[in-house]
Design an enzyme around this catalytic site. Sequence first.
Site, PDB file in Angstrom:
ATOM      1  N   THR A 124      24.432   1.049  20.823  1.00 31.93           N
ATOM      2  CA  THR A 124      23.231   0.306  20.055  1.00 31.93           C
ATOM      3  C   THR A 124      23.180   0.696  18.500  1.00 31.93           C
ATOM      4  O   THR A 124      23.961   1.509  18.055  1.00 31.93           O
ATOM      5  CB  THR A 124      22.010   1.113  20.601  1.00 31.93           C
ATOM      6  OG1 THR A 124      20.910   0.958  19.893  1.00 31.93           O
ATOM      7  CG2 THR A 124      22.185   2.621  20.747  1.00 31.93           C
ATOM      8  N   ASP A 125      22.414  -0.247  17.909  1.00 35.84           N
ATOM      9  CA  ASP A 125      22.474  -0.146  16.402  1.00 35.84           C
ATOM     10  C   ASP A 125      21.521   1.163  16.139  1.00 35.84           C
ATOM     11  O   ASP A 125      21.262   1.625  14.857  1.00 35.84           O
ATOM     12  CB  ASP A 125      21.659  -1.432  15.822  1.00 35.84           C
ATOM     13  CG  ASP A 125      20.383  -1.825  16.393  1.00 35.84           C
ATOM     14  OD1 ASP A 125      19.868  -1.108  17.307  1.00 35.84           O
ATOM     15  OD2 ASP A 125      19.882  -2.803  15.755  1.00 35.84           O
ATOM     16  N   GLU A 126      20.744   1.699  17.062  1.00 33.15           N
ATOM     17  CA  GLU A 126      20.015   2.692  16.752  1.00 33.15           C
ATOM     18  C   GLU A 126      20.663   4.056  16.232  1.00 33.15           C
ATOM     19  O   GLU A 126      19.998   5.043  15.614  1.00 33.15           O
ATOM     20  CB  GLU A 126      19.013   3.026  17.718  1.00 33.15           C
ATOM     21  CG  GLU A 126      17.780   1.936  18.453  1.00 33.15           C
ATOM     22  CD  GLU A 126      16.851   2.340  19.252  1.00 33.15           C
ATOM     23  OE1 GLU A 126      16.631   3.522  19.519  1.00 33.15           O
ATOM     24  OE2 GLU A 126      16.212   1.762  19.726  1.00 33.15           O
ATOM     25  N   TYR A 148      17.197   9.515  22.575  1.00 31.06           N
ATOM     26  CA  TYR A 148      17.840   8.423  23.134  1.00 31.06           C
ATOM     27  C   TYR A 148      19.001   8.063  22.160  1.00 31.06           C
ATOM     28  O   TYR A 148      20.351   8.253  22.630  1.00 31.06           O
ATOM     29  CB  TYR A 148      17.159   7.178  23.299  1.00 31.06           C
ATOM     30  CG  TYR A 148      17.682   5.979  23.278  1.00 31.06           C
ATOM     31  CD1 TYR A 148      18.549   5.700  24.328  1.00 31.06           C
ATOM     32  CD2 TYR A 148      17.718   4.870  22.403  1.00 31.06           C
ATOM     33  CE1 TYR A 148      19.512   4.614  24.577  1.00 31.06           C
ATOM     34  CE2 TYR A 148      18.518   3.728  22.555  1.00 31.06           C
ATOM     35  CZ  TYR A 148      19.375   3.903  23.509  1.00 31.06           C
ATOM     36  OH  TYR A 148      20.290   2.577  23.567  1.00 31.06           O
ATOM     37  N   LYS A 152      23.219   8.371  22.736  1.00 26.03           N
ATOM     38  CA  LYS A 152      24.182   7.363  22.395  1.00 26.03           C
ATOM     39  C   LYS A 152      25.211   7.495  21.382  1.00 26.03           C
ATOM     40  O   LYS A 152      26.339   7.404  21.761  1.00 26.03           O
ATOM     41  CB  LYS A 152      23.662   6.033  22.355  1.00 26.03           C
ATOM     42  CG  LYS A 152      22.917   5.311  23.295  1.00 26.03           C
ATOM     43  CD  LYS A 152      23.653   5.213  24.586  1.00 26.03           C
ATOM     44  CE  LYS A 152      24.449   3.830  24.319  1.00 26.03           C
ATOM     45  NZ  LYS A 152      25.268   3.615  25.809  1.00 26.03           N
TER      46      LYS A 152
HETATM   47  O1  DAU Z   1      18.128  -1.494  18.763  1.00 23.48           O
HETATM   48  C1  DAU Z   1      18.613  -1.608  20.219  1.00 23.48           C
HETATM   49  C2  DAU Z   1      17.645  -0.971  20.918  1.00 23.48           C
HETATM   50  O2  DAU Z   1      16.509  -1.625  21.376  1.00 23.48           O
HETATM   51  C3  DAU Z   1      18.318  -0.440  22.375  1.00 23.48           C
HETATM   52  O3  DAU Z   1      19.473   0.493  22.022  1.00 23.48           O
HETATM   53  C4  DAU Z   1      17.160   0.323  23.121  1.00 23.48           C
HETATM   54  O4  DAU Z   1      18.062   0.761  24.679  1.00 23.48           O
HETATM   55  C5  DAU Z   1      16.098  -0.618  23.335  1.00 23.48           C
HETATM   56  O5  DAU Z   1      15.205   0.189  24.081  1.00 23.48           O
HETATM   57  C6  DAU Z   1      15.643  -1.054  22.107  1.00 23.48           C
HETATM   58  O6  DAU Z   1      14.881   0.012  21.388  1.00 23.48           O
HETATM   59  P1  DAU Z   1      13.675  -0.031  20.486  1.00 23.48           P
HETATM   60  O7  DAU Z   1      12.741   1.225  20.459  1.00 23.48           O
HETATM   61  O8  DAU Z   1      13.722  -0.809  19.493  1.00 23.48           O
HETATM   62  O9  DAU Z   1      12.886  -0.974  21.668  1.00 23.48           O
HETATM   63  P2  DAU Z   1      11.196  -1.005  22.137  1.00 23.48           P
HETATM   64  O10 DAU Z   1      11.237  -2.277  23.179  1.00 23.48           O
HETATM   65  O11 DAU Z   1      11.003   0.131  23.011  1.00 23.48           O
HETATM   66  O12 DAU Z   1      10.289  -1.246  21.170  1.00 23.48           O
HETATM   67  C7  DAU Z   1      10.522  -2.240  20.069  1.00 23.48           C
HETATM   68  C8  DAU Z   1       9.522  -2.093  18.849  1.00 23.48           C
HETATM   69  O13 DAU Z   1       8.425  -2.397  19.524  1.00 23.48           O
HETATM   70  C9  DAU Z   1       9.498  -0.748  18.445  1.00 23.48           C
HETATM   71  O14 DAU Z   1       9.578  -0.924  17.017  1.00 23.48           O
HETATM   72  C10 DAU Z   1       8.506   0.095  19.149  1.00 23.48           C
HETATM   73  C11 DAU Z   1       7.329  -1.168  19.288  1.00 23.48           C
HETATM   74  N1  DAU Z   1       6.587  -1.048  20.590  1.00 23.48           N
HETATM   75  C12 DAU Z   1       7.208  -0.887  21.872  1.00 23.48           C
HETATM   76  C13 DAU Z   1       6.481  -0.634  22.853  1.00 23.48           C
HETATM   77  C14 DAU Z   1       7.204  -0.577  24.300  1.00 23.48           C
HETATM   78  C15 DAU Z   1       5.245  -1.081  20.573  1.00 23.48           C
HETATM   79  O15 DAU Z   1       4.741  -1.315  19.322  1.00 23.48           O
HETATM   80  N2  DAU Z   1       4.531  -1.238  21.766  1.00 23.48           N
HETATM   81  C16 DAU Z   1       5.224  -0.708  22.939  1.00 23.48           C
HETATM   82  O16 DAU Z   1       4.347  -0.463  23.932  1.00 23.48           O
END
Ligand code: DAU
Length: 331
Positions: A124-126, A148, A152
Site C-alpha cells: 500500500t501507499d500508506e 495497519y 504492512k
Molecule cells: O491507500 C491504500 C489503502 O486504502 C489500503 O492500503 C487500505 O487497505 C485501505 O483500507 C485504504 O485505506 P484508507 O484508510 O484510505 O481507506 P478507507 O476507505 O478506510 O478511508 C478512505 C478515507 O475516507 C479516509 O480518509 C478515511 C475516510 N473515511 C472512511 C470511512 C470508512 C470517512 O470519512 N468515513 C468513513 O466511514
Amino acid sequence: MKFLITGGAGFMGSNFIRYILNKYPEHEVVNLDKLTYAGNLENLKDVETNTRYEFVKGDIADEKVVDQVMQKGIDQIVNFAAETHVDRSIHGAKSFIMTDVFGTYNLLEAAKKYKTQKYIQVSTDEVFGSTEDGEFYEDTAFEPNSPYSASKAGGDHLVRAYWKTYDLPTVVTHSCNFYGPYQYPEKLIPLFVTNLIEGKKIPVYGDGQQVREWIFVPDYCRALDTVIQKGEIGEVYNIGSGYRKANLEITNIILGLMGQGNDMIEYVKDRPGHDKRYAVNSDKLRKLGWKPDVQFEQGIKDTVEWYKENELWWKRLKSGEYLDYYKKQYG
Ligand code: DAU
C-alpha cells in the site's frame, strides 16, 4: 504457470484471480484464504468449477498449511492476504501483525525453501505516511502512521531483506486506494453507497478534506499483471491512477449519483492519526506500458450501480451470514 494467490477470497484477490483465469488460458491458480470477515467465496462463484482453480482454506501465518500448498508445485506467489482496515487496526493490532508481518515471513520462507520463480508483495501507499503537496516515489522513506500501515511496512521490509540477503526473486507494489465491485462495505465508497441504500447517514471523519488517490479494480488488475510480466526482480513499483480526490468531493459525487442531499452527511470524530493526503507517482510503472483506462467519474458510476444491483451480496456479508456458512463448511 501455477500461481499461489493468497487472500484470494477478498475484494482485490478475487478480482485478480478472475482476471488471471480469464486472460491466460494456460495459467492455474491456488487460492489460499483464511476466510475472515472480509473473505467471501461468493466473490468467486463464477470460477469455482474451473479446473484451473483450486481453493484451500488456511492462514498464511500457519507454516504447515503454507508448506502443504507449496507442495502443489507453485511457480509464483502473489501475496494479497492481509488485514487491511485502518480503523480495525486502531482498535486492535494483533491480527494485523500476525497476518501482515508474520504471515509474510512464512510465505517468504516457503518461497525460499521451494525456490519459487517470483514472489510478488501486494502493498500500500500508506507505508509512506502522508504528504502535504508532494508525491510518494518508490524510494520515499517509510513513515507509517497506523498499526495497519506499520504492519504492512514490516512485511515489506522483510521482503526487501529476503531479496538482499537470500537473492529471493521478489517484486513489491505500493498501490493507492482501490474501489469497485465486491469491496467489503467498511471502506469509504461501499460503506457510503450501502448506507444510503439502507436510508442511513454517512459518517465523514473530521472535515472530510483528506485526499486519497483512487484506482478502479480492472485498471489495478492490469497494473499488477504488467508488474508481474515486465517488472524487474528486486524492484518496487507504485500503482496509481492520478485521480486524487478529497473525501468530501467523493461524498458529494456519491450523493449526486444516488439522488440524495447533504443532509445525509454526518460529520463524526476524526480517525486518530488520520493521514491527510496520499499521492503516488507511478511513472515507473507507466514506463512499462500501463496506464489507467477508466475515468473516476465512470468507475464510481459503475460501482454505485453494482452495489444497487447486488444488495443480497452485501447484506449477507454485513450480517455475517457467509461467515457462519463457511464456518460450518470448513470448520
Ligand atoms: O491507500 C491504500 C489503502 O486504502 C489500503 O492500503 C487500505 O487497505 C485501505 O483500507 C485504504 O485505506 P484508507 O484508510 O484510505 O481507506 P478507507 O476507505 O478506510 O478511508 C478512505 C478515507 O475516507 C479516509 O480518509 C478515511 C475516510 N473515511 C472512511 C470511512 C470508512 C470517512 O470519512 N468515513 C468513513 O466511514
